[in-house]
Motif scaffolding. Structure first.
Motif: not given
Length: 464
Positions: A228-240
């Motif tokens: 359903v959804h792909a997260f990017t573990g090297d992107d703290d921008w999106q986690f913020m």
């Protein structure tokens, strides 16, 4: 709203002792221009100063002998790099007094240390492309030139999308001029949504995405349920942004908050979505995976739209980022700064190039080629860009979402290795369903707090 810094001219430079203390703490802090080698000169007030030399530049024969040569160090490769090269070549052809050359230095993480080394060596570029989370680190070491004096009646804040222009302000002084700016967008596979009877829009909340995931998971790709959804573990921008959406943050100023409240809630939600719901995963490149159809949705930069179009054999949709407790939209991307101790003639010429890139026609050309936001207001009235925005709603999503956007949390912007510390924690959480989010983030917070101590003195000169 993001806190604004006091005027830079009201501050003293950090002492060499404080600078060496920051370096000893293991931080990749840029060296002060005042400590670098260069040509001794007078600053106009009777005081001695250092003027920095210029890195090597080799004008082609048709541009040799011009009054001034200007070097821009760029972090843009590929299609975006080619687009920037074309615009700078257009500048060179537009007049006969300045020759400008773009020199690619690798991505932001590669180019920034090269500027540090150049400052130490005493020979620097005239314009430095810096990510939104990098320029403040050089600011704290008094390396950047104040830009207000270069603005004119016909080239100033009024030309720009104010929110993006204002991110380069320190108090009411400009140090970083926005150029390739972006926000994250929610991307979804319209064909997949239609096949399972979902609305033609992105989910309004993360909870709604989980609900929709039950239907999307019924589809298969290469014999396996569609993720359903792909997260990017090297992107703290999106986690913020997710932390904001769940009511938290990475920090309040330099006070670390990643191990409290909404930030913990966001990470726990995403971890459950990956390991318990089996609907998500940590992708090496979420934009690539989405474009090739192996996942139904992802979140990635506005600037990824062109590449996704080139890869996708399905209809692509974009929407605002999901909310939860609150909305959360971070700005990202890059802009340009001048180096303070460069001779004035080179700084004046360098800003002429920056003004040229900010002309509506050229700003529109950049947006069309790169997919970044149109940061110059009048650029959207340029015929080709106006036509594309009218014909393709995906190109206007980021523009419409922009009023919700804000700049990054300070620990991410000003701590030189802050992003690396945060990313290491995210990767641990996203790669193991057994990782305890609270414990991981407690460790991350401890590292961030130690790092913050090393820049506290410099930070407080600006924030008080």
């Amino acid at each position: 709203m993001r806190n604004r810094l006091p005027r830079h001219n009201d501050f003293r430079r950090p002492s060499r002792r404080s600078f060496l203390g920051m370096t000893a703490a293991g931080l990749s802090v840029p060296i002060l221009g005042s400590c670098a080698g260069g040509v001794t000169s007078d600053d106009g007030n009777g005081n001695g100063g250092n003027e920095l030399g210029q890195v090597d530049i080799s004008p082609p024969s048709e541009y040799r002998g011009r009054d001034v040569n200007v070097v821009m160090w760029s972090a843009m490769g590929g299609v975006n790099g080619e687009a920037l090269d074309a615009l700078v070549d257009k500048f060179n052809q537009s007049q006969d007094s300045i020759y400008a050359e773009v020199q690619f230095q690798g991505n932001y993480h590669e180019s920034s240390p090269k500027l540090t080394a150049a400052l130490r060596a005493g020979a620097v570029p005239d314009i430095m492309m810096l990510a939104d989370t990098f320029w403040g680190r050089f600011l704290l070491n008094d390396v950047l030139e104040p830009l207000n004096g270069y603005l004119t009646d016909d080239f100033n804040r009024d030309n720009y999308i104010e929110a993006l222009f204002d991110e380069g302000l320190v108090g009411d002084e400009l140090y970083w001029l926005s150029y390739g700016r972006s926000t994250p967008l929610f991307y979804y596979n319209k064909d997949a949504f239609d096949e399972v009877g979902l609305p033609d829009r992105g989910p309004e909340t993360w909870t709604e995405l989980r609900e929709w995931g039950q239907e999307l998971s019924k589809l298969t790709v290469q014999g396996q349920p569609l993720k359903v959804h792909a997260f990017t573990g090297d992107d703290d921008w999106q986690f913020m942004s997710a932390a904001w959406q769940f009511g938290g943050s990475l920090s309040d100023g330099l006070d670390v908050t990643i191990n409290t409240g909404g930030a913990v809630d966001a990470a726990e939600w995403q971890q459950r979505f990956i390991f318990e719901d089996d609907m998500g995963y940590m992708a090496e490149s979420s934009a690539t995976d989405f474009g090739t159809g192996v996942v139904a949705t992802t979140i990635t930069s506005t600037g990824a739209l062109r590449g996704i179009y080139e890869n996708a054999d399905f209809e692509v949709g974009t929407s605002f980022l999901p909310a939860q407790v609150d909305t959360g939209v971070p700005t990202g991307g890059m802009g340009f700064s001048l180096i303070r101790d460069v001779p004035q003639e080179r700084k004046d010429a360098a800003f002429e190039l920056m003004k040229f890139l900010g002309q509506p026609e050229n700003a529109a050309e950049w947006t069309l080629a790169s997919g970044y936001l149109p940061i110059i207001k009048a650029a959207v009235d340029e015929p080709e860009l106006a036509e594309q925005i009218a014909e393709d709603p995906n190109r206007s999503t980021a523009i419409e979402q922009l009023p919700m956007a804000q700049g990054s949390d300070a620990i991410r912007s000003y701590l030189p290795n802050g992003t690396d510390i945060i990313i290491s924690g995210l990767q641990e959480i996203f790669s193991s369903g057994g990782a305890d989010v609270q414990s991981v983030f407690d460790g991350v917070a401890e590292e961030l707090e130690r790092g913050a101590e090393g820049i506290q003195e410099s930070y407080e000169r600006y924030f008080g």
